[in-house]
Design an enzyme around this catalytic site. Sequence first.
Site, PDB file in Angstrom:
ATOM      1  N   ASP A 197      -6.325   6.465  -3.914  1.00  0.00           N
ATOM      2  CA  ASP A 197      -5.085   5.702  -3.786  1.00  0.00           C
ATOM      3  C   ASP A 197      -4.886   5.227  -2.349  1.00  0.00           C
ATOM      4  O   ASP A 197      -5.035   6.011  -1.399  1.00  0.00           O
ATOM      5  CB  ASP A 197      -3.914   6.593  -4.223  1.00  0.00           C
ATOM      6  N   ASP A 255      -7.565  10.636  -9.883  1.00  0.00           N
ATOM      7  CA  ASP A 255      -6.886   9.925  -8.811  1.00  0.00           C
ATOM      8  C   ASP A 255      -6.775  10.857  -7.610  1.00  0.00           C
ATOM      9  O   ASP A 255      -6.323  11.998  -7.734  1.00  0.00           O
ATOM     10  CB  ASP A 255      -5.484   9.492  -9.258  1.00  0.00           C
ATOM     11  N   HIS A 279      -2.183   0.259 -13.862  1.00  0.00           N
ATOM     12  CA  HIS A 279      -0.837   0.833 -13.979  1.00  0.00           C
ATOM     13  C   HIS A 279       0.169   0.183 -13.038  1.00  0.00           C
ATOM     14  O   HIS A 279       1.378   0.376 -13.196  1.00  0.00           O
ATOM     15  CB  HIS A 279      -0.901   2.335 -13.702  1.00  0.00           C
ATOM     16  N   ASP A 280      -0.315  -0.569 -12.045  1.00  0.00           N
ATOM     17  CA  ASP A 280       0.568  -1.223 -11.074  1.00  0.00           C
ATOM     18  C   ASP A 280       0.760  -2.708 -11.346  1.00  0.00           C
ATOM     19  O   ASP A 280       1.441  -3.388 -10.579  1.00  0.00           O
ATOM     20  CB  ASP A 280       0.006  -1.066  -9.659  1.00  0.00           C
ATOM     21  N   GLU A 301      -8.716   2.157  -3.524  1.00  0.00           N
ATOM     22  CA  GLU A 301      -7.660   1.136  -3.578  1.00  0.00           C
ATOM     23  C   GLU A 301      -7.395   0.712  -2.138  1.00  0.00           C
ATOM     24  O   GLU A 301      -6.967   1.535  -1.319  1.00  0.00           O
ATOM     25  CB  GLU A 301      -6.401   1.694  -4.223  1.00  0.00           C
TER      26      GLU A 301
END
Length: 565
Positions: free
Chosen positions: A206, A104, A335-336, A262
């Site tokens: 991210d 990440d 994860h979100d 993302e």
Amino acid sequence: MTMMNDKNSLWWQKAVVYQVYPQSFKDSNNDGIGDLNGIIEKLPYLKKLGIDVIWLNPIYVSPQVDNGYDIADYYQINPDYGTLSDFEQLIQQAHSLNLKIILDLVVNHTSDQHEWFKASKKSRDNKYSDYYIWKDPSHDGSLPNDWGATFGGPAWTYVPERKQYYLHSFAPQQPELNWENPALRQDIYKMMRYWLDFGVDGFRMDVISLISKRQDFPNANGRFPYSKSYYAGASNGPRVHEFLQEMNREVLSNFDTLTVGETPNTNADQAILYTDSNRHELNMVFNFDHMHIDYSERGKFDVTRFQLTDLKRVFTQWQNKLSDHGWNSLYWSNHDQPRAVTRFGSEKYRVESAKSLATVLHMLKGTPYIFQGEEIGMTNAKFDSLTDYQDIETKNIINLYKEEGLDESFIKRVAYLRSRDNARTPMPWQNEKPYAGFSQNKPWIKMNPNYDTINVAQALMDTDSVFYHYQRLIALRHEYPVVINGKYHLYDPNDNNIYAFSRESTDGIKLFVIASFSEEKLTYQLPKVITNDNWRVLLNSYDNAFIIQDVISLEPYQSVILINR
């Protein structure tokens, strides 16, 4: 079966990515927190599943205000997860199994405990003073603009030492980096080169669509929900593509990487700008449009259920627009997001709907992402109390809804359906009390209470489990070029119970995918092109005879893949 032999496909187009949330995957030292050695221990499991790439959520030093997305040191491993030597071992052992590792990359913001920010807030005239976004108060002494932050409150926090506000789109402890500063960008590129030289195979980036801000920092004036109002000047900003092209030129082009961005608040047309190979930016981006089809006037935190017609419309739009320019990433959860079975499938038909969801996703054009536990059909967690939730976003919503006087039963239902903690419960490896083989000590977050029936050991013992269905789908993707490159076509867009689509390659090989999204038995009229002798069943999610005829019968959440060759 035919082996993949298509020189026009890049390795990341053929790959399947498995997302590991490190602190919830496997605890090797029994401190209740998953770690790198735990991941090493489970590499054979991931190899058995058949995946190609492991994406790790942030493993860096962090105060953990936002579960690692507040990074205090880009070069050091969080001691809870292990050491740099442990990470080196993970890379070596993964590579020995032909598994790649991507990290990440969180470079829209850092932790307020990062040395850059500590220096930046001291004064306006040091090396790091312009590494973050600082603004004077408005003429009347108020906030610089009307932007709100995702986790509640305004997107600005005042620092007396500078007599200025700094910007944070998320928690106050996550100050926003100033990408307008060339020195800051070079420090980020240096860090990226370090990890690529170390042996990682790429990055998930991210909120990368937020790194460029409009320099006039306009008021949102109600154009977005308050918690997302920074989109008015931070989303797909004026220099974002310039910055990513620079990143590609100076870093990524020198390595054979997988890059996925993302990109919240980004539509399919904008996604092409990020992913068209001729533009030299990213390989792919995460589409958020299907994550919003069950939103209500309250936004994410409500009890509304999606409509399949909306899902098909969104998927089809992205499939078609990125078909010849760019590349899709494919995912149900991460994860979100809450668990896919609960959100898009059926807990009553857990195994069946998990298989159907997997069939649809893995037969679309793009690179599939599996979130840990998805391959065993994990569901959302029914926690006993609202105090069991740990996620900063969920806790803020719970407090807000209580202040609004909403009934606690409604708030519990909303948290159960939408909390990010649903994805973060520890991986259940065995039916073993009290912690399902994840750890011998109390985990950092509660286990999903249903681990006695949903766990890896049980899935591996059942040849008809969700796990083996995923394994078969991954094998099909690796073996049939049509899954990678075939043209997509949607059938029956207005059918709210069945998702049917075809894939066709330039050499004439065709797939036809039929997936039920209903708890009832259904009949479906096959298109005339299917009802001939050239078609056969490639994969059936049910253990029953599937007869290809004009009108077919489908069991609840049954999915079938047909091939014509």
